[in-house]
Design a protein around this motif. Structure first.
Motif, PDB file in Angstrom:
ATOM      1  N   SER A 264      -3.671  -9.725  -3.386  1.00 46.64           N
ATOM      2  CA  SER A 264      -4.630  -8.729  -3.874  1.00 46.64           C
ATOM      3  C   SER A 264      -4.036  -7.329  -3.864  1.00 46.64           C
ATOM      4  CB  SER A 264      -5.895  -8.777  -3.016  1.00 46.64           C
ATOM      5  OG  SER A 264      -6.783  -7.764  -3.403  1.00 46.64           O
ATOM      6  N   VAL A 265      -3.404  -6.966  -2.774  1.00 51.75           N
ATOM      7  CA  VAL A 265      -2.831  -5.621  -2.679  1.00 51.75           C
ATOM      8  C   VAL A 265      -1.595  -5.506  -3.579  1.00 51.75           C
ATOM      9  CG1 VAL A 265      -1.379  -5.969  -0.635  1.00 51.75           C
ATOM     10  CG2 VAL A 265      -2.367  -3.747  -1.064  1.00 51.75           C
ATOM     11  N   ALA A 266      -0.819  -6.581  -3.712  1.00 50.67           N
ATOM     12  CA  ALA A 266       0.352  -6.547  -4.599  1.00 50.67           C
ATOM     13  C   ALA A 266      -0.061  -6.491  -6.062  1.00 50.67           C
ATOM     14  CB  ALA A 266       1.237  -7.753  -4.334  1.00 50.67           C
ATOM     15  N   THR A 267      -1.238  -7.010  -6.375  1.00 51.35           N
ATOM     16  CA  THR A 267      -1.740  -6.945  -7.753  1.00 51.35           C
ATOM     17  C   THR A 267      -1.840  -5.495  -8.214  1.00 51.35           C
ATOM     18  OG1 THR A 267      -2.896  -9.048  -7.593  1.00 51.35           O
ATOM     19  CG2 THR A 267      -3.745  -7.474  -9.213  1.00 51.35           C
ATOM     20  N   ARG A 268      -2.196  -4.607  -7.314  1.00 52.63           N
ATOM     21  CA  ARG A 268      -2.291  -3.180  -7.688  1.00 52.63           C
ATOM     22  C   ARG A 268      -0.937  -2.634  -8.121  1.00 52.63           C
ATOM     23  NH1 ARG A 268      -6.224  -2.953  -3.169  1.00 52.63           N
ATOM     24  NH2 ARG A 268      -4.555  -2.272  -1.798  1.00 52.63           N
ATOM     25  N   LEU A 269       0.141  -3.101  -7.480  1.00 50.55           N
ATOM     26  CA  LEU A 269       1.478  -2.672  -7.889  1.00 50.55           C
ATOM     27  C   LEU A 269       1.780  -3.136  -9.313  1.00 50.55           C
ATOM     28  CD1 LEU A 269       3.615  -3.558  -4.725  1.00 50.55           C
ATOM     29  CD2 LEU A 269       2.698  -1.318  -5.361  1.00 50.55           C
ATOM     30  N   ILE A 270       1.428  -4.357  -9.597  1.00 49.54           N
ATOM     31  CA  ILE A 270       1.680  -4.930 -10.920  1.00 49.54           C
ATOM     32  C   ILE A 270       0.850  -4.216 -11.979  1.00 49.54           C
ATOM     33  CG2 ILE A 270       1.398  -7.025 -12.309  1.00 49.54           C
ATOM     34  CD1 ILE A 270       1.954  -8.515  -9.592  1.00 49.54           C
ATOM     35  N   GLU A 271      -0.423  -4.006 -11.682  1.00 51.35           N
ATOM     36  CA  GLU A 271      -1.291  -3.333 -12.649  1.00 51.35           C
ATOM     37  C   GLU A 271      -0.815  -1.910 -12.934  1.00 51.35           C
ATOM     38  OE1 GLU A 271      -5.077  -3.865 -10.749  1.00 51.35           O
ATOM     39  OE2 GLU A 271      -5.368  -5.859 -11.668  1.00 51.35           O
TER      40      GLU A 271
ATOM     41  N   ASP B 142       9.989   0.222  -9.524  1.00 52.41           N
ATOM     42  CA  ASP B 142      10.714   0.175  -8.249  1.00 52.41           C
ATOM     43  C   ASP B 142       9.828  -0.404  -7.150  1.00 52.41           C
ATOM     44  OD1 ASP B 142      12.852   1.329  -9.536  1.00 52.41           O
ATOM     45  OD2 ASP B 142      12.435   3.347  -8.776  1.00 52.41           O
ATOM     46  N   ALA B 143       8.543  -0.062  -7.188  1.00 51.66           N
ATOM     47  CA  ALA B 143       7.605  -0.590  -6.197  1.00 51.66           C
ATOM     48  C   ALA B 143       7.496  -2.107  -6.320  1.00 51.66           C
ATOM     49  CB  ALA B 143       6.238   0.064  -6.371  1.00 51.66           C
ATOM     50  N   VAL B 144       7.399  -2.603  -7.548  1.00 44.64           N
ATOM     51  CA  VAL B 144       7.326  -4.051  -7.768  1.00 44.64           C
ATOM     52  C   VAL B 144       8.600  -4.716  -7.252  1.00 44.64           C
ATOM     53  CG1 VAL B 144       7.253  -5.867  -9.533  1.00 44.64           C
ATOM     54  CG2 VAL B 144       5.709  -3.898  -9.703  1.00 44.64           C
ATOM     55  N   GLU B 145       9.750  -4.142  -7.572  1.00 43.40           N
ATOM     56  CA  GLU B 145      11.024  -4.723  -7.146  1.00 43.40           C
ATOM     57  C   GLU B 145      11.146  -4.735  -5.620  1.00 43.40           C
ATOM     58  OE1 GLU B 145      15.844  -4.185  -7.692  1.00 43.40           O
ATOM     59  OE2 GLU B 145      14.502  -2.760  -8.653  1.00 43.40           O
ATOM     60  N   ARG B 146      10.819  -3.641  -4.975  1.00 43.46           N
ATOM     61  CA  ARG B 146      10.940  -3.574  -3.514  1.00 43.46           C
ATOM     62  C   ARG B 146       9.983  -4.543  -2.835  1.00 43.46           C
ATOM     63  NH1 ARG B 146      10.816   2.437  -1.556  1.00 43.46           N
ATOM     64  NH2 ARG B 146      10.772   1.355   0.434  1.00 43.46           N
ATOM     65  N   TRP B 147       8.764  -4.658  -3.363  1.00 42.10           N
ATOM     66  CA  TRP B 147       7.808  -5.575  -2.762  1.00 42.10           C
ATOM     67  C   TRP B 147       8.258  -7.020  -2.965  1.00 42.10           C
ATOM     68  CZ3 TRP B 147       4.631  -9.675  -3.733  1.00 42.10           C
ATOM     69  CH2 TRP B 147       3.751  -9.998  -2.691  1.00 42.10           C
ATOM     70  N   LEU B 148       8.732  -7.344  -4.172  1.00 41.29           N
ATOM     71  CA  LEU B 148       9.202  -8.708  -4.421  1.00 41.29           C
ATOM     72  C   LEU B 148      10.372  -9.057  -3.507  1.00 41.29           C
ATOM     73  CD1 LEU B 148       8.984  -9.069  -8.294  1.00 41.29           C
ATOM     74  CD2 LEU B 148       7.681 -10.340  -6.577  1.00 41.29           C
ATOM     75  N   ARG B 149      11.272  -8.107  -3.305  1.00 40.60           N
ATOM     76  CA  ARG B 149      12.410  -8.361  -2.422  1.00 40.60           C
ATOM     77  C   ARG B 149      11.929  -8.649  -0.993  1.00 40.60           C
ATOM     78  NH1 ARG B 149      17.958  -9.478  -2.418  1.00 40.60           N
ATOM     79  NH2 ARG B 149      18.151 -10.005  -0.240  1.00 40.60           N
TER      80      ARG B 149
ATOM     81  N   GLU C   6       0.835  -1.212   0.000  1.00 43.46           N
ATOM     82  CA  GLU C   6       0.000   0.000   0.000  1.00 43.46           C
ATOM     83  C   GLU C   6       0.866   1.257   0.000  1.00 43.46           C
ATOM     84  OE1 GLU C   6      -2.373  -0.851   3.440  1.00 43.46           O
ATOM     85  OE2 GLU C   6      -3.863  -1.953   2.264  1.00 43.46           O
ATOM     86  N   GLN C   7       1.931   1.264   0.802  1.00 46.34           N
ATOM     87  CA  GLN C   7       2.830   2.420   0.843  1.00 46.34           C
ATOM     88  C   GLN C   7       3.538   2.619  -0.492  1.00 46.34           C
ATOM     89  OE1 GLN C   7       5.439   1.455   4.089  1.00 46.34           O
ATOM     90  NE2 GLN C   7       3.974   2.097   5.659  1.00 46.34           N
ATOM     91  N   LEU C   8       4.027   1.539  -1.066  1.00 42.94           N
ATOM     92  CA  LEU C   8       4.763   1.628  -2.328  1.00 42.94           C
ATOM     93  C   LEU C   8       3.874   2.090  -3.473  1.00 42.94           C
ATOM     94  CD1 LEU C   8       6.904  -1.642  -2.090  1.00 42.94           C
ATOM     95  CD2 LEU C   8       7.739   0.722  -1.895  1.00 42.94           C
ATOM     96  N   SER C   9       2.607   1.740  -3.413  1.00 42.76           N
ATOM     97  CA  SER C   9       1.701   2.124  -4.497  1.00 42.76           C
ATOM     98  C   SER C   9       1.440   3.623  -4.520  1.00 42.76           C
ATOM     99  CB  SER C   9       0.382   1.360  -4.391  1.00 42.76           C
ATOM    100  OG  SER C   9      -0.350   1.803  -3.270  1.00 42.76           O
ATOM    101  N   LEU C  10       1.713   4.311  -3.422  1.00 46.34           N
ATOM    102  CA  LEU C  10       1.409   5.741  -3.335  1.00 46.34           C
ATOM    103  C   LEU C  10       2.499   6.643  -3.899  1.00 46.34           C
ATOM    104  CD1 LEU C  10      -0.144   5.786   0.241  1.00 46.34           C
ATOM    105  CD2 LEU C  10      -1.340   5.768  -1.958  1.00 46.34           C
ATOM    106  N   ALA C  11       3.753   6.337  -3.622  1.00 47.21           N
ATOM    107  CA  ALA C  11       4.783   7.327  -3.926  1.00 47.21           C
ATOM    108  C   ALA C  11       5.995   6.786  -4.669  1.00 47.21           C
ATOM    109  CB  ALA C  11       5.245   7.979  -2.622  1.00 47.21           C
ATOM    110  N   THR C  12       6.063   5.494  -4.913  1.00 50.00           N
ATOM    111  CA  THR C  12       7.255   4.900  -5.507  1.00 50.00           C
ATOM    112  C   THR C  12       7.028   4.665  -6.992  1.00 50.00           C
ATOM    113  OG1 THR C  12       7.593   3.794  -3.391  1.00 50.00           O
ATOM    114  CG2 THR C  12       8.873   2.970  -5.254  1.00 50.00           C
TER     115      THR C  12
END
Length: 189
Positions: free
Chosen positions: A132-139, A89-96, A79-85
């Motif tokens: 579900s929440v990570a899907t938003r990063l991917i989309e 980069d958001a996908v990479e940080r979340w996957l890590r 949720e945090q990454l989807s706002l400002a990253t």
């Protein structure tokens, strides 16, 4: 004494037993991995097997309790990454973060993969909420044109768990980073 008053000590005992089981499971899983004998966890908690199975009828139920806070942190991170990253980069940080979490206990990547496909697993709902929440990063990354359109969260989680599994015992701490970089290069649009 009323029935409600006599049940209060029982509830407190049940809560303490549950907390002891979760703490013991975290310690035993850290030492022996997610496939550690459940009987050993009950002994470490100083609780009988029957009591343990009343609280946690399956290994997945116990794993879910142990990992509950981690799932919450991964959801919060997405949720945090989807706002400002930036999207990729958001996908990479979340996957890590997901890979790090998957490596927290030996054999955990296999448990996560299995739970993702088993709707009866106690871990399944938590996995789905996280996905579900990570899907938003991917989309978002796909909408920005930086991530392939033919990839989805199940694919990414499978890849990430594969990396977690393959590098879990590696003495080379940078291997995970290199493998994630290869994955991300293949995912870029």
């Amino acid at each position: 004494m009323t029935a409600a008053q006599t049940s209060l000590p029982h509830r407190a005992d049940a809560r303490r037993n549950r907390e002891r089981l979760v703490a013991a499971a975290a310690a035993v899983f850290a030492d022996e991995g997610a496939n550690a004998p459940l009987d050993k966890i009950a002994r470490a908690a100083g609780i009988g097997n029957a009591t343990m199975y009343r609280h946690f009828p399956t290994r997945d139920a116990l794993l879910e309790a142990v990992l509950h806070d981690v799932y919450g942190k991964l959801i919060e991170l997405a949720e945090q990454l989807s706002l400002a990253t930036p999207a990729i980069d958001a996908v990479e940080r979340w996957l890590r973060a997901f890979i790090d979490y998957s490596q927290s206990y030996l054999h955990l990547p296999e448990q996560i993969v299995a739970a993702g496909y088993d709707e009866t697993s106690a871990l399944h709902a938590s996995c789905e909420a996280m996905r579900s929440v990570a899907t938003r990063l991917i989309e978002r990354a796909q909408e920005d044109g930086v991530l392939r359109a033919d990839i989805d969260i199940r694919d990414l989680c499978a890849h990430a768990n594969g990396i977690a599994w393959a590098t879990q015992r590696s003495p080379d701490r940078e291997q995970t980073t290199r493998m994630l970089a290869v994955l991300l290069n293949g995912l870029r649009a």
